[in-house]
Design a protein around this motif. Structure first.
Motif, mmCIF file in Angstrom:
data_model
loop_
_atom_site.group_PDB
_atom_site.id
_atom_site.type_symbol
_atom_site.label_atom_id
_atom_site.label_comp_id
_atom_site.label_asym_id
_atom_site.label_seq_id
_atom_site.Cartn_x
_atom_site.Cartn_y
_atom_site.Cartn_z
ATOM 1 N N ILE A 9 -0.415 5.911 6.386
ATOM 2 C CA ILE A 9 -0.022 6.476 7.682
ATOM 3 C C ILE A 9 -0.496 7.921 7.890
ATOM 4 O O ILE A 9 -1.055 8.243 8.945
ATOM 5 N N PRO A 10 -0.344 8.833 6.890
ATOM 6 C CA PRO A 10 -0.758 10.227 7.140
ATOM 7 C C PRO A 10 -2.249 10.348 7.465
ATOM 8 O O PRO A 10 -2.640 11.137 8.324
ATOM 9 N N TYR A 11 -3.075 9.548 6.783
ATOM 10 C CA TYR A 11 -4.527 9.685 6.988
ATOM 11 C C TYR A 11 -4.984 8.979 8.262
ATOM 12 O O TYR A 11 -5.935 9.413 8.911
ATOM 13 N N ILE A 12 -4.285 7.901 8.641
ATOM 14 C CA ILE A 12 -4.572 7.268 9.941
ATOM 15 C C ILE A 12 -4.286 8.278 11.057
ATOM 16 O O ILE A 12 -5.089 8.458 11.980
ATOM 17 N N LYS A 13 -3.154 8.967 10.949
ATOM 18 C CA LYS A 13 -2.783 9.946 11.982
ATOM 19 C C LYS A 13 -3.751 11.127 11.999
ATOM 20 O O LYS A 13 -4.100 11.635 13.075
ATOM 21 N N LEU A 14 -4.196 11.536 10.817
ATOM 22 C CA LEU A 14 -5.157 12.635 10.734
ATOM 23 C C LEU A 14 -6.480 12.239 11.403
ATOM 24 O O LEU A 14 -7.042 13.002 12.195
ATOM 25 N N ALA A 15 -6.940 11.028 11.107
ATOM 26 C CA ALA A 15 -8.185 10.539 11.714
ATOM 27 C C ALA A 15 -8.057 10.474 13.228
ATOM 28 O O ALA A 15 -8.945 10.883 13.976
ATOM 29 N N ARG A 16 -6.921 9.984 13.681
ATOM 30 C CA ARG A 16 -6.677 9.859 15.122
ATOM 31 C C ARG A 16 -6.702 11.236 15.793
ATOM 32 O O ARG A 16 -7.199 11.385 16.902
ATOM 33 N N SER A 17 -6.172 12.236 15.073
ATOM 34 C CA SER A 17 -6.070 13.574 15.683
ATOM 35 C C SER A 17 -7.420 14.285 15.800
ATOM 36 O O SER A 17 -7.587 15.148 16.647
ATOM 37 N N VAL A 18 -8.398 13.933 14.956
ATOM 38 C CA VAL A 18 -9.694 14.637 15.023
ATOM 39 C C VAL A 18 -10.756 13.841 15.780
ATOM 40 O O VAL A 18 -11.812 14.381 16.124
ATOM 41 N N SER A 19 -10.485 12.562 16.052
ATOM 42 C CA SER A 19 -11.518 11.714 16.653
ATOM 43 C C SER A 19 -11.719 12.009 18.137
ATOM 44 O O SER A 19 -10.749 12.103 18.887
ATOM 45 N N PRO A 20 -12.991 12.149 18.561
ATOM 46 C CA PRO A 20 -13.253 12.303 20.002
ATOM 47 C C PRO A 20 -13.087 10.974 20.752
ATOM 48 O O PRO A 20 -13.115 10.936 21.979
ATOM 49 N N HIS A 21 -12.934 9.880 20.007
ATOM 50 C CA HIS A 21 -12.754 8.545 20.609
ATOM 51 C C HIS A 21 -11.335 8.070 20.341
ATOM 52 O O HIS A 21 -10.649 8.598 19.479
ATOM 53 N N LYS A 22 -10.941 7.013 21.044
ATOM 54 C CA LYS A 22 -9.668 6.369 20.721
ATOM 55 C C LYS A 22 -9.887 5.642 19.393
ATOM 56 O O LYS A 22 -10.885 4.931 19.232
ATOM 57 N N LEU A 23 -8.983 5.837 18.425
ATOM 58 C CA LEU A 23 -9.133 5.171 17.126
ATOM 59 C C LEU A 23 -8.666 3.720 17.255
ATOM 60 O O LEU A 23 -7.511 3.447 17.572
ATOM 61 N N THR A 24 -9.592 2.783 17.036
ATOM 62 C CA THR A 24 -9.337 1.357 17.182
ATOM 63 C C THR A 24 -8.934 0.790 15.826
ATOM 64 O O THR A 24 -9.761 0.719 14.917
ATOM 65 N N LEU A 25 -7.677 0.407 15.693
ATOM 66 C CA LEU A 25 -7.152 -0.045 14.396
ATOM 67 C C LEU A 25 -6.895 -1.546 14.397
ATOM 68 O O LEU A 25 -6.381 -2.102 15.367
ATOM 69 N N PHE A 26 -7.254 -2.198 13.288
ATOM 70 C CA PHE A 26 -6.842 -3.592 13.126
ATOM 71 C C PHE A 26 -6.309 -3.796 11.710
ATOM 72 O O PHE A 26 -6.664 -3.070 10.786
ATOM 73 N N ALA A 27 -5.403 -4.753 11.566
ATOM 74 C CA ALA A 27 -4.714 -4.989 10.304
ATOM 75 C C ALA A 27 -5.097 -6.353 9.743
ATOM 76 O O ALA A 27 -5.411 -7.276 10.496
ATOM 77 N N SER A 28 -5.077 -6.453 8.405
ATOM 78 C CA SER A 28 -5.408 -7.714 7.726
ATOM 79 C C SER A 28 -4.482 -7.922 6.535
ATOM 80 O O SER A 28 -4.325 -7.019 5.718
ATOM 81 N N PRO A 29 -3.897 -9.126 6.400
ATOM 82 C CA PRO A 29 -3.109 -9.405 5.195
ATOM 83 C C PRO A 29 -3.979 -9.956 4.068
ATOM 84 O O PRO A 29 -4.957 -10.665 4.332
ATOM 85 N N TRP A 30 -3.609 -9.623 2.833
ATOM 86 C CA TRP A 30 -4.267 -10.206 1.654
ATOM 87 C C TRP A 30 -3.413 -11.349 1.082
ATOM 88 O O TRP A 30 -3.910 -12.426 0.849
ATOM 89 N N ALA A 31 -2.123 -11.056 0.855
ATOM 90 C CA ALA A 31 -1.264 -12.085 0.252
ATOM 91 C C ALA A 31 0.105 -12.110 0.905
ATOM 92 O O ALA A 31 0.634 -11.081 1.308
ATOM 93 N N ALA A 32 0.669 -13.300 0.966
ATOM 94 C CA ALA A 32 2.086 -13.454 1.328
ATOM 95 C C ALA A 32 2.925 -13.168 0.079
ATOM 96 O O ALA A 32 2.410 -13.211 -1.043
ATOM 97 N N PRO A 33 4.213 -12.877 0.252
ATOM 98 C CA PRO A 33 5.078 -12.758 -0.924
ATOM 99 C C PRO A 33 4.958 -14.005 -1.811
ATOM 100 O O PRO A 33 4.809 -15.126 -1.302
ATOM 101 N N ALA A 34 5.021 -13.793 -3.125
ATOM 102 C CA ALA A 34 4.811 -14.888 -4.086
ATOM 103 C C ALA A 34 5.738 -16.085 -3.823
ATOM 104 O O ALA A 34 5.335 -17.244 -3.996
#
Length: 505
Positions: free
Chosen positions: A162-187
């Motif tokens: 979260i801290p680095y996503i927010k940092l990137a968003r704050s310096v970017s001249p563009h809207k930061l386009t984020l997408f999420a991906s899961p690797w595993a479900a709980p065992a």
């Protein structure tokens, strides 16, 4: 004041740039130039790193020499629109940034996302842990908690993501386009009973385990939203073929095309819609696996030819792995499903288990060329975004709880209090800095086919024309760029080089 230049050190066979608290190379923001002036940026094996020069447009159609390659732009023929270029905010990336001083960590984020850097505008965020995490974990390891009452974000989210996503968003001249991906479900939701070791969600789509897994996505999106981060997109599952390998070494979950279709149709699509994340708000992407010819076409057809599934899906994500020059398969996907976009959602090199203590090679020119070739061919074949795997790793290409290593465009040497920008970083920049979101690809025709020479053209939202040329041959080449709206540009590209031209009418 002119831009700060690279402090070069010799890598395996080409230079990398050293950054510390006193000096780091940077780029100037791209600003509109008067008509007739062309800015050229070049990165090559010889050691130039986004080196800038200026050219003039010629109004005369001068005679071109036999060996020149003539590139003719037709802006009336349009193709896809760029969504963005980016990298993944993995736990490993955040953990390495945290080993640097806050000032240096900020500088890394500036290098990637700011107007003085390469202006990346996308970010991929793993949902809970991936292999590039210090430990295997999920957000809900409480067995048989079908209501997900114990669901919670972990320290990794608050310390490394979260801290680095927010940092990137704050310096970017563009809207930061984020997408999420899961690797595993709980065992406890998986047939294998492990975060790794292959396995599927227990039961069938439409039944309680699948419904619970679908609700887990909504819980994740809500939790990040309450921490001030909203997502543009979501992939259904990272590399779903891994679930079929019972000895798979790290976080995974299995789907084939019909299973993913039914999960989206019966569980995930409806859960996202109910949660306020319908396809008008969130871009759901299927597949998210290597560019294997028959598989990506089958997956697209299976999911998108079913209208009750297709209504929930916006795009198809794929990875650069295993394609062996299969980019034209993306044309088939586009021809059959023109209303669904494609993006390359992950790419890295040298991913394997090395003997402990093996330091990664830095600046291997052939690896930089692999990236240049991959991005260029993706763009030529309808791709709208390209995303690197880890933003940053350490000198061993880690941490990774499953003991794998990989290259990254930036490697951190925390003991020396410095970091290194690989030649790949600048290759990415040749594309990401100039192809701002919503740039539209236009027709560019070469007058002859030359091996290891490629070109592509775009028009940006600000009206600039961008032409990117790769010459991965051992000899320089004369080029003529013809654009009837401005005239012609007589130029030349070095051997083993990538160039970006930008000009305004």
């Amino acid at each position: 004041e002119s831009r700060k230049e690279c402090i070069a050190r010799e890598g395996l066979d080409t230079a990398y740039c050293v950054c510390n608290i006193t000096h780091c190379d940077e780029l100037d923001p791209v600003v509109r130039q008067p008509a007739g002036k062309v800015l050229v940026f070049e990165t090559n094996k010889r050691g130039d790193r986004l080196k800038q020069r200026e050219l003039k447009v010629s109004q005369q159609n001068t005679q071109t020499s036999e060996d020149s390659i003539v590139l003719t732009i037709d802006k009336n023929t349009k193709y896809q629109k760029i969504i963005g270029f980016g990298a993944a905010f993995t736990d490993a990336s955040g953990l390495n940034l945290k080993t640097l001083s806050p000032e240096l960590a900020q500088q890394v984020i500036n290098d990637y996302f700011s107007a003085n850097g390469i202006e990346m505008s996308m970010g991929r965020v793993p949902i809970a842990g991936a292999d590039f995490s210090p430990r295997p974990y999920t957000y809900n390891d409480q067995k048989d908690d079908f209501e997900l009452k114990s669901f919670q974000l972990q320290k990794e989210d608050f310390d490394y993501k979260i801290p680095y996503i927010k940092l990137a968003r704050s310096v970017s001249p563009h809207k930061l386009t984020l997408f999420a991906s899961p690797w595993a479900a709980p065992a406890w939701m998986k047939t294998s009973g492990h975060i790794n070791m292959g396995g599927f969600i227990i039961g069938k789509p439409g039944e309680k385990y699948y419904k619970t897994w679908a609700n887990y996505f909504v819980k994740f999106l809500d939790a990040y939203k309450s921490n001030g981060i909203e997502f543009w997109g979501l992939t259904v599952e990272n590399e779903p073929a891994a679930g079929y390998q019972p000895k798979y070494g790290f976080n995974c979950l299995g789907f084939n095309s019909t299973l993913e279709r039914d999960f989206v149709k019966l569980d995930l699509g409806p859960a996202l819609s109910r949660g306020g994340y319908g396809s008008d708000k969130l871009n759901l992407m299927v597949y998210d696996d290597g560019l294997y010819k028959d598989r990506i076409v089958d997956w697209a057809d299976t999911c998108l030819n079913d209208k009750d599934t297709a209504k929930y899906i916006n795009g198809i994500a794929y990875h650069c792995y295993g394609n062996n020059g299969l980019w034209p398969v993306l044309d088939i996907v586009h021809e059959r499903h023109p209303d669904h976009f494609v993006i390359s959602s992950e790419c890295c090199q040298e991913f394997k288990i090395y003997p402990p203590g093996t330091v990664m090679n830095i600046s291997v020119w052939s690896h930089s060329e692999t990236y240049a070739r991959d991005i260029m061919n993706n763009l030529i074949h309808w791709t709208r975004g390209w995303v690197e795997w880890n933003l940053v790793l350490d000198m061993y290409g880690q941490p990774n709880w499953a003991k794998f290593s990989s290259e990254a465009p930036i490697l951190v040497n925390s003991t020396a209090k410095e970091y290194y920008k690989d030649s790949k970083f600048y290759i990415l920049g040749q594309f990401s800095k100039f192809l701002s979101p919503d740039s539209v690809r236009v027709s560019l025709k070469e007058d002859k086919t030359v091996n290891n020479f490629q070109s592509v053209a775009f028009v940006r939202p600000d009206g600039a024309t961008v032409v990117i040329v790769t010459n991965l041959r051992d000899n320089p080449t004369n080029i003529v760029i013809k654009d009837q709206s401005v005239g012609q540009i007589n130029t030349r590209i070095e051997a083993r080089s990538v160039q970006t031209y930008i000009y305004w009418n």
